[in-house]
Design a protein around this motif. Structure first.
Motif, mmCIF file in Angstrom:
data_model
loop_
_atom_site.group_PDB
_atom_site.id
_atom_site.type_symbol
_atom_site.label_atom_id
_atom_site.label_comp_id
_atom_site.label_asym_id
_atom_site.label_seq_id
_atom_site.Cartn_x
_atom_site.Cartn_y
_atom_site.Cartn_z
ATOM 1 N N GLU A 199 120.332 -35.947 61.406
ATOM 2 C CA GLU A 199 121.742 -35.689 61.149
ATOM 3 C C GLU A 199 122.555 -36.688 61.956
ATOM 4 O OE1 GLU A 199 123.090 -31.848 62.418
ATOM 5 O OE2 GLU A 199 122.217 -32.060 64.402
ATOM 6 N N VAL A 200 123.852 -36.745 61.695
ATOM 7 C CA VAL A 200 124.699 -37.663 62.447
ATOM 8 C C VAL A 200 125.553 -36.881 63.427
ATOM 9 C CG1 VAL A 200 124.768 -39.499 60.741
ATOM 10 C CG2 VAL A 200 126.428 -37.665 60.615
ATOM 11 N N LYS A 218 117.490 -29.377 42.513
ATOM 12 C CA LYS A 218 118.867 -29.578 42.091
ATOM 13 C C LYS A 218 119.724 -28.534 42.775
ATOM 14 C CE LYS A 218 118.291 -26.863 37.882
ATOM 15 N NZ LYS A 218 118.361 -26.829 36.449
ATOM 16 N N GLY A 219 121.024 -28.625 42.619
ATOM 17 C CA GLY A 219 121.915 -27.645 43.224
ATOM 18 C C GLY A 219 122.630 -28.194 44.439
ATOM 19 N N ALA A 220 123.567 -27.414 44.931
ATOM 20 C CA ALA A 220 124.438 -27.851 46.024
ATOM 21 C C ALA A 220 123.696 -27.988 47.356
ATOM 22 C CB ALA A 220 125.587 -26.860 46.173
ATOM 23 N N THR A 221 122.728 -27.129 47.607
ATOM 24 C CA THR A 221 121.999 -27.187 48.871
ATOM 25 C C THR A 221 121.168 -28.455 48.974
ATOM 26 O OG1 THR A 221 121.840 -24.775 48.727
ATOM 27 C CG2 THR A 221 120.544 -25.836 50.416
ATOM 28 N N VAL A 222 120.499 -28.819 47.898
ATOM 29 C CA VAL A 222 119.696 -30.043 47.883
ATOM 30 C C VAL A 222 120.611 -31.260 48.041
ATOM 31 C CG1 VAL A 222 118.108 -31.440 46.513
ATOM 32 C CG2 VAL A 222 117.913 -28.970 46.483
ATOM 33 N N LYS A 223 121.783 -31.217 47.407
ATOM 34 C CA LYS A 223 122.744 -32.311 47.513
ATOM 35 C C LYS A 223 123.228 -32.453 48.955
ATOM 36 C CE LYS A 223 126.999 -34.006 45.358
ATOM 37 N NZ LYS A 223 127.535 -34.562 46.581
ATOM 38 N N LYS A 224 123.471 -31.337 49.634
ATOM 39 C CA LYS A 224 123.912 -31.360 51.027
ATOM 40 C C LYS A 224 122.858 -31.997 51.921
ATOM 41 C CE LYS A 224 126.374 -29.985 54.626
ATOM 42 N NZ LYS A 224 127.657 -30.558 54.975
ATOM 43 N N LYS A 225 121.594 -31.653 51.707
ATOM 44 C CA LYS A 225 120.522 -32.246 52.504
ATOM 45 C C LYS A 225 120.432 -33.743 52.237
ATOM 46 C CE LYS A 225 115.669 -32.632 53.216
ATOM 47 N NZ LYS A 225 114.388 -32.614 52.567
ATOM 48 N N ASP A 226 120.509 -34.139 50.967
ATOM 49 C CA ASP A 226 120.441 -35.555 50.627
ATOM 50 C C ASP A 226 121.620 -36.322 51.206
ATOM 51 O OD1 ASP A 226 118.095 -35.113 49.276
ATOM 52 O OD2 ASP A 226 119.040 -35.002 47.292
ATOM 53 N N ASP A 227 122.811 -35.726 51.182
ATOM 54 C CA ASP A 227 123.988 -36.376 51.768
ATOM 55 C C ASP A 227 123.833 -36.566 53.272
ATOM 56 O OD1 ASP A 227 125.154 -36.508 49.298
ATOM 57 O OD2 ASP A 227 126.513 -34.798 49.620
ATOM 58 N N HIS A 281 120.993 -36.873 54.942
ATOM 59 C CA HIS A 281 120.008 -37.934 55.169
ATOM 60 C C HIS A 281 120.584 -39.303 54.823
ATOM 61 C CE1 HIS A 281 116.124 -35.995 56.212
ATOM 62 N NE2 HIS A 281 116.788 -34.917 55.807
ATOM 63 N N ARG A 282 121.374 -39.363 53.753
ATOM 64 C CA ARG A 282 121.986 -40.625 53.347
ATOM 65 C C ARG A 282 122.974 -41.124 54.401
ATOM 66 N NH1 ARG A 282 124.093 -39.045 48.688
ATOM 67 N NH2 ARG A 282 122.052 -38.927 47.740
ATOM 68 N N MET A 283 123.740 -40.197 54.981
ATOM 69 C CA MET A 283 124.691 -40.562 56.027
ATOM 70 C C MET A 283 123.961 -41.102 57.258
ATOM 71 S SD MET A 283 127.985 -40.435 56.910
ATOM 72 C CE MET A 283 128.888 -39.071 56.263
ATOM 73 N N ALA A 284 122.855 -40.480 57.624
ATOM 74 C CA ALA A 284 122.071 -40.948 58.767
ATOM 75 C C ALA A 284 121.466 -42.317 58.476
ATOM 76 C CB ALA A 284 120.980 -39.943 59.111
ATOM 77 N N GLU A 285 121.018 -42.521 57.250
ATOM 78 C CA GLU A 285 120.433 -43.812 56.871
ATOM 79 C C GLU A 285 121.485 -44.919 56.889
ATOM 80 O OE1 GLU A 285 117.477 -46.427 55.841
ATOM 81 O OE2 GLU A 285 117.201 -44.292 56.282
ATOM 82 N N ALA A 286 122.696 -44.596 56.433
ATOM 83 C CA ALA A 286 123.759 -45.595 56.393
ATOM 84 C C ALA A 286 124.209 -46.002 57.792
ATOM 85 C CB ALA A 286 124.960 -45.054 55.613
ATOM 86 N N ASN A 287 124.111 -45.100 58.752
ATOM 87 C CA ASN A 287 124.548 -45.388 60.115
ATOM 88 C C ASN A 287 123.384 -45.683 61.053
ATOM 89 O OD1 ASN A 287 127.462 -45.040 59.882
ATOM 90 N ND2 ASN A 287 126.924 -42.935 59.352
#
Length: 157
Positions: free
Chosen positions: A75-76, A132-141, A143-149
């Protein structure tokens, strides 16, 4: 006020009575509102029975795989350095990641459309199993935020 250090509970949380799982007991406690534990227990057990009918697998096994699937690994964390805020990726320990996963599942299932909380929670669990669904999207977001930073990881101390 005493100066003694805070003493943690020695034995922790008692497991639930049906599946004998501490993880499930923790989830029931997080679902509970206004101290109505029996209502929360009915909701969770009803959800697990519905999942068992729809998937054909053991309910506790399904629940553990769902929690494991949603747990974030990084997480960030915001840190201010030299007048600039940096989002620094950090690893999440297992206890916090499990708590985050449960919190996300409960909050997104409460926002779903449906008549009862049992239906909402069952729908969210089925969406997680289908990736699929909002929970999976939240986890992916997350991880994506941590990867971007990732470039700011050296600021972590």
């Amino acid at each position: 006020m005493s100066r003694k250090p805070f003493k943690k509970l020695k034995y922790g949380l008692n497991p639930d009575f049906k599946y004998n799982s501490r993880l499930l007991a923790r989830f029931i406690n997080m679902i509970m509102m206004d101290g109505k534990k029996s209502t929360a227990t009915k909701i969770v057990y009803g959800t697990l029975e519905a999942l068992e009918k729809k998937t054909g697998k053991a309910a506790l096994e399904i629940f553990e795989t769902i929690i494991e699937k949603i747990r974030p690994h990084v997480e960030v964390k915001s840190r201010r350095l030299g007048g600039t805020n940096y989002q620094i990726p950090i690893e999440v320990n297992k206890k916090r990641s499990t708590a985050l996963a449960m919190r996300w599942i409960i909050s997104f299932s409460r926002k779903r459309s449906g008549h009862t909380m049992t239906e909402k929670l069952t729908g969210e669990f089925l969406d997680i199993l289908d990736n699929k669904g909002a929970t999976v999207k939240k986890k992916d977001d997350t991880h994506r935020m941590a990867e971007a930073n990732k470039a700011f990881a050296h600021y972590n101390w």
